[in-house]
Design a protein around this motif. Structure first.
Motif, short mmCIF file in Angstrom:
data_model
loop_
_atom_site.label_atom_id
_atom_site.label_comp_id
_atom_site.label_asym_id
_atom_site.label_seq_id
_atom_site.Cartn_x
_atom_site.Cartn_y
_atom_site.Cartn_z
N ILE A 166 0.87 -1.18 0.00
CA ILE A 166 0.00 0.00 0.00
C ILE A 166 0.90 1.23 0.00
CG2 ILE A 166 -1.93 -1.14 1.19
CD1 ILE A 166 -1.04 0.26 3.76
N SER A 167 0.32 2.38 -0.29
CA SER A 167 1.11 3.60 -0.35
C SER A 167 1.43 4.11 1.05
CB SER A 167 0.33 4.68 -1.11
OG SER A 167 -0.86 5.00 -0.42
N ILE A 168 2.35 5.03 1.12
CA ILE A 168 2.66 5.73 2.37
C ILE A 168 2.21 7.18 2.20
CG2 ILE A 168 4.46 6.45 3.97
CD1 ILE A 168 6.12 4.10 3.03
N PRO A 169 1.09 7.58 2.83
CA PRO A 169 0.62 8.97 2.66
C PRO A 169 1.71 9.97 2.98
CG PRO A 169 -1.02 7.64 3.80
CD PRO A 169 0.22 6.80 3.70
N ALA A 170 1.86 10.94 2.08
CA ALA A 170 2.95 11.91 2.24
C ALA A 170 2.64 12.95 3.32
CB ALA A 170 3.22 12.61 0.91
N GLN A 171 1.35 13.15 3.62
CA GLN A 171 0.97 14.14 4.61
C GLN A 171 -0.02 13.50 5.59
OE1 GLN A 171 -0.50 17.72 2.76
NE2 GLN A 171 0.91 17.52 1.04
N GLU A 172 -0.08 14.06 6.81
CA GLU A 172 -0.91 13.48 7.86
C GLU A 172 -2.39 13.48 7.51
OE1 GLU A 172 -0.16 15.24 11.60
OE2 GLU A 172 1.92 14.60 11.72
N ASN A 173 -2.84 14.46 6.73
CA ASN A 173 -4.27 14.57 6.45
C ASN A 173 -4.67 13.83 5.18
OD1 ASN A 173 -2.95 16.27 4.70
ND2 ASN A 173 -4.46 17.93 4.84
N ILE A 174 -3.76 13.06 4.59
CA ILE A 174 -4.08 12.27 3.41
C ILE A 174 -4.32 10.83 3.85
CG2 ILE A 174 -3.23 11.40 1.20
CD1 ILE A 174 -1.63 13.94 0.89
N ARG A 175 -5.47 10.27 3.46
CA ARG A 175 -5.84 8.94 3.89
C ARG A 175 -5.53 7.91 2.80
NH1 ARG A 175 -9.40 8.13 8.01
NH2 ARG A 175 -10.37 6.39 6.89
N TRP A 176 -5.48 6.66 3.22
CA TRP A 176 -5.38 5.58 2.25
C TRP A 176 -6.67 5.47 1.46
CZ3 TRP A 176 -2.95 3.67 7.08
CH2 TRP A 176 -1.56 3.51 6.95
N THR A 177 -6.59 4.89 0.27
CA THR A 177 -7.77 4.67 -0.56
C THR A 177 -8.65 3.60 0.08
OG1 THR A 177 -6.75 2.92 -1.87
CG2 THR A 177 -6.40 5.21 -2.61
N GLN A 178 -9.89 3.49 -0.39
CA GLN A 178 -10.79 2.46 0.13
C GLN A 178 -10.24 1.07 -0.12
OE1 GLN A 178 -13.65 2.60 2.07
NE2 GLN A 178 -12.90 4.70 2.31
N ALA A 179 -9.62 0.88 -1.29
CA ALA A 179 -9.04 -0.43 -1.60
C ALA A 179 -7.90 -0.76 -0.63
CB ALA A 179 -8.52 -0.46 -3.04
N GLU A 180 -7.08 0.24 -0.30
CA GLU A 180 -5.98 0.02 0.64
C GLU A 180 -6.50 -0.23 2.04
OE1 GLU A 180 -2.31 2.57 -1.31
OE2 GLU A 180 -3.91 3.66 -0.29
N LEU A 181 -7.53 0.51 2.46
CA LEU A 181 -8.12 0.29 3.78
C LEU A 181 -8.75 -1.10 3.87
CD1 LEU A 181 -9.77 3.79 4.37
CD2 LEU A 181 -7.84 2.82 5.65
N THR A 182 -9.37 -1.53 2.78
CA THR A 182 -9.96 -2.88 2.75
C THR A 182 -8.88 -3.94 2.91
OG1 THR A 182 -11.80 -2.14 1.36
CG2 THR A 182 -11.31 -4.51 1.38
N LEU A 183 -7.72 -3.74 2.28
CA LEU A 183 -6.61 -4.68 2.41
C LEU A 183 -6.07 -4.67 3.84
CD1 LEU A 183 -4.77 -6.70 0.99
CD2 LEU A 183 -3.26 -4.79 0.39
#
Length: 296
Positions: A166-183
């Motif tokens: 999964i990605s590493i959000p570059a900023q604190e207020n950026i969330r993972w995508t729904q697909a990443e959260l599901t994983l």
């Protein structure tokens, strides 16, 4: 590609408003995230070929050689891009033997270590990274507030990120995508299985998405615009084992289905009614609506 910098992750605890225990048997549960969290800091290893887990809340700090863990990988690795199959009795026996735990292990330290090892081996696969992980929490253990789920969510998210799944959000207020959260949620659920045996999945779902959720048979639906609720939680300081409690309900259901099935159906009806009340009172609950929630 493995992450080459420090990574911080956190996940909230939870409280089940309605549907406790019945949710394990396919009934509706309503749960909300708490403003109490578990925190994780991951640092790349120092090129010494080891992985370290430090759990200061329970006084545990362990280090393993990656060369020793590598021999276990063929029994654990499956693709994190697909739905995890995990954990089999054979895999858990391998881990208990490796870690020097007995087959009847139920203490908090042992279960936390087994969950970490299972997720580390399963997610990272052939390229086991050298890591230093510290996990600490505002949540008491054994209090029904989802401490193990917040732990599993944090571990799963950190390992998926550090292994490039999964990605590493570059900023604190950026969330993972729904697909990443599901994983993340699907792997956290496997960690919960290691710890609890037969969890419903609601705890790790709240730990992953936060907010208020309706959960039934693995189906997760956010409850939008829930009114502000003040919830009084009392910690008795008497720990309880979720695994033991869940097993006790299952045993009663098998022995007395004619008694227990109507009870579970009634709990389901309470959850449905209370969801209706909460969604009808988005601008604030009336005295009558509060009385409905209190009676139930």
């Amino acid at each position: 590609m493995m992450v080459d910098r420090e990574l911080f992750v956190s996940a909230p605890g939870k409280v089940i408003l309605h549907g406790e225990h019945a949710v394990v048997h396919g009934k509706v549960a309503l749960a909300v995230g708490l403003n109490l969290r578990t925190f994780l800091r991951l640092r790349p290893g120092k090129d010494n070929g080891t992985v370290e887990i430090n759990l200061p809340n329970i006084g545990t700090k362990l280090t393993w050689k990656i060369s020793d863990l590598q021999a276990l990988v063929p029994s654990f690795h499956n693709s994190p891009e697909s739905k995890p199959l995990g954990p089999s009795p054979e895999q858990l026996d391998f881990l208990k033997t490796f870690a020097g735990f007995s087959n009847g292990t139920t203490d908090t330290e042992s279960l936390a270590v087994l969950a970490f090892l299972y997720l580390y081996l399963s997610i990272c696969g052939q390229a086991l990274p050298s890591l230093e992980i510290v996990v600490w929490s505002q949540l008491p253990t054994g209090a029904g507030l989802g401490s193990s789920a917040a732990y599993s969510v944090s571990i799963a998210a950190a390992l998926l990120a550090t292994s490039g799944k999964i990605s590493i959000p570059a900023q604190e207020n950026i969330r993972w995508t729904q697909a990443e959260l599901t994983l993340i949620n699907s792997w956290a659920f496997q960690g919960e299985k290691v710890i609890h045996g037969n969890p419903s999945g609601v705890d790790n779902a709240v730990g992953t998405w936060g907010g208020a959720l309706r959960f039934q048979a693995g189906e997760i639906n956010p409850i939008e615009r829930v009114p502000v609720l003040e919830i009084l939680l009392t910690n008795t300081c008497v720990p309880r084992s979720t695994k033991t409690l869940v097993a006790g309900v299952k045993d009663k259901l098998l022995k007395f289905p004619g008694i227990m099935e109507p009870v579970l159906s009634s709990i389901n009806a309470i959850s449905e009614e209370c969801q209706r009340v909460l969604q009808a009172g988005v601008e604030g609950l009336t005295i009558e609506q509060y009385s409905v929630l209190e009676v139930r």
